[in-house]
Design a protein around this motif. Structure first.
Motif, PDB file in Angstrom:
ATOM      1  N   PHE A   1      42.892  32.288  46.795  1.00  0.00           N
ATOM      2  CA  PHE A   1      42.884  31.398  47.948  1.00  0.00           C
ATOM      3  C   PHE A   1      42.618  32.162  49.240  1.00  0.00           C
ATOM      4  CE2 PHE A   1      45.723  28.932  45.041  1.00  0.00           C
ATOM      5  CZ  PHE A   1      44.825  27.894  44.826  1.00  0.00           C
ATOM      6  N   THR A   2      43.028  33.415  49.297  1.00  0.00           N
ATOM      7  CA  THR A   2      42.861  34.197  50.520  1.00  0.00           C
ATOM      8  C   THR A   2      41.474  34.813  50.629  1.00  0.00           C
ATOM      9  OG1 THR A   2      43.815  36.132  49.434  1.00  0.00           O
ATOM     10  CG2 THR A   2      45.315  34.725  50.700  1.00  0.00           C
ATOM     11  N   ASP A   3      40.803  35.052  49.490  1.00  0.00           N
ATOM     12  CA  ASP A   3      39.467  35.641  49.499  1.00  0.00           C
ATOM     13  C   ASP A   3      38.702  35.104  48.292  1.00  0.00           C
ATOM     14  OD1 ASP A   3      37.159  37.146  49.574  1.00  0.00           O
ATOM     15  OD2 ASP A   3      38.187  39.080  49.748  1.00  0.00           O
ATOM     16  N   ALA A   4      37.854  34.116  48.520  1.00  0.00           N
ATOM     17  CA  ALA A   4      37.156  33.426  47.435  1.00  0.00           C
ATOM     18  C   ALA A   4      36.207  34.342  46.673  1.00  0.00           C
ATOM     19  CB  ALA A   4      36.400  32.224  47.978  1.00  0.00           C
ATOM     20  N   ARG A   5      35.934  35.539  47.186  1.00  0.00           N
ATOM     21  CA  ARG A   5      35.080  36.480  46.461  1.00  0.00           C
ATOM     22  C   ARG A   5      35.831  37.134  45.302  1.00  0.00           C
ATOM     23  NH1 ARG A   5      33.709  40.197  51.382  1.00  0.00           N
ATOM     24  NH2 ARG A   5      35.926  39.811  51.551  1.00  0.00           N
ATOM     25  N   LYS A   6      37.152  37.082  45.354  1.00  0.00           N
ATOM     26  CA  LYS A   6      37.969  37.739  44.338  1.00  0.00           C
ATOM     27  C   LYS A   6      38.496  36.733  43.328  1.00  0.00           C
ATOM     28  CE  LYS A   6      39.652  41.435  47.301  1.00  0.00           C
ATOM     29  NZ  LYS A   6      40.846  42.082  47.838  1.00  0.00           N
ATOM     30  N   ARG A   7      38.670  37.206  42.123  1.00  0.00           N
ATOM     31  CA  ARG A   7      39.299  36.407  41.074  1.00  0.00           C
ATOM     32  C   ARG A   7      40.661  37.017  40.760  1.00  0.00           C
ATOM     33  NH1 ARG A   7      36.128  32.619  39.129  1.00  0.00           N
ATOM     34  NH2 ARG A   7      37.407  32.239  37.298  1.00  0.00           N
ATOM     35  N   LEU A   8      41.597  36.156  40.422  1.00  0.00           N
ATOM     36  CA  LEU A   8      42.934  36.590  40.044  1.00  0.00           C
ATOM     37  C   LEU A   8      43.136  36.298  38.563  1.00  0.00           C
ATOM     38  CD1 LEU A   8      44.932  35.268  43.115  1.00  0.00           C
ATOM     39  CD2 LEU A   8      44.124  37.597  42.691  1.00  0.00           C
ATOM     40  N   TYR A   9      43.773  37.216  37.874  1.00  0.00           N
ATOM     41  CA  TYR A   9      43.930  37.116  36.424  1.00  0.00           C
ATOM     42  C   TYR A   9      45.396  37.025  36.058  1.00  0.00           C
ATOM     43  CZ  TYR A   9      39.093  38.431  36.667  1.00  0.00           C
ATOM     44  OH  TYR A   9      37.760  38.454  36.975  1.00  0.00           O
TER      45      TYR A   9
END
Length: 89
Positions: A75-83
């Motif tokens: 949510f804070t950086d749409a370029r990143k994915r969280l796993y």
């Protein structure tokens, strides 16, 4: 894949630790780190595991193929994915 495994795969969207056993050591390490840390980015996983970023990407792709990891956009950086580890206890 046997018929019973196919039925189980259809009813259970998540994998198990048995699925992780056949994966490379890097994928096992990433899975264990995710077990102890709720949600992490690729960069955080690389820092925690001391693995190169490329190896972490490969491990995550193998874990996703085995259906033992869920991913979502940050949510804070749409370029990143969280796993997150997606193994039912």
């Amino acid at each position: 894949m046997s018929a019973s495994e196919a039925v189980q795969a259809d009813t259970d969207p998540h994998g198990s630790w048995d699925d992780v056993r056949e994966l490379p050591p890097s994928a096992k390490l990433v899975a264990k780190v995710l077990e102890y840390n709720d949600t992490m980015s690729q960069q955080q996983l690389a820092e925690e595991t001391l693995l190169p970023a490329r190896t972490v990407r490969y491990a995550i792709s193998r874990l996703e193929e085995a259906n033992v990891v869920d991913s979502r956009f940050s949510f804070t950086d749409a370029r990143k994915r969280l796993y997150t580890l997606a193994i039912d206890a």
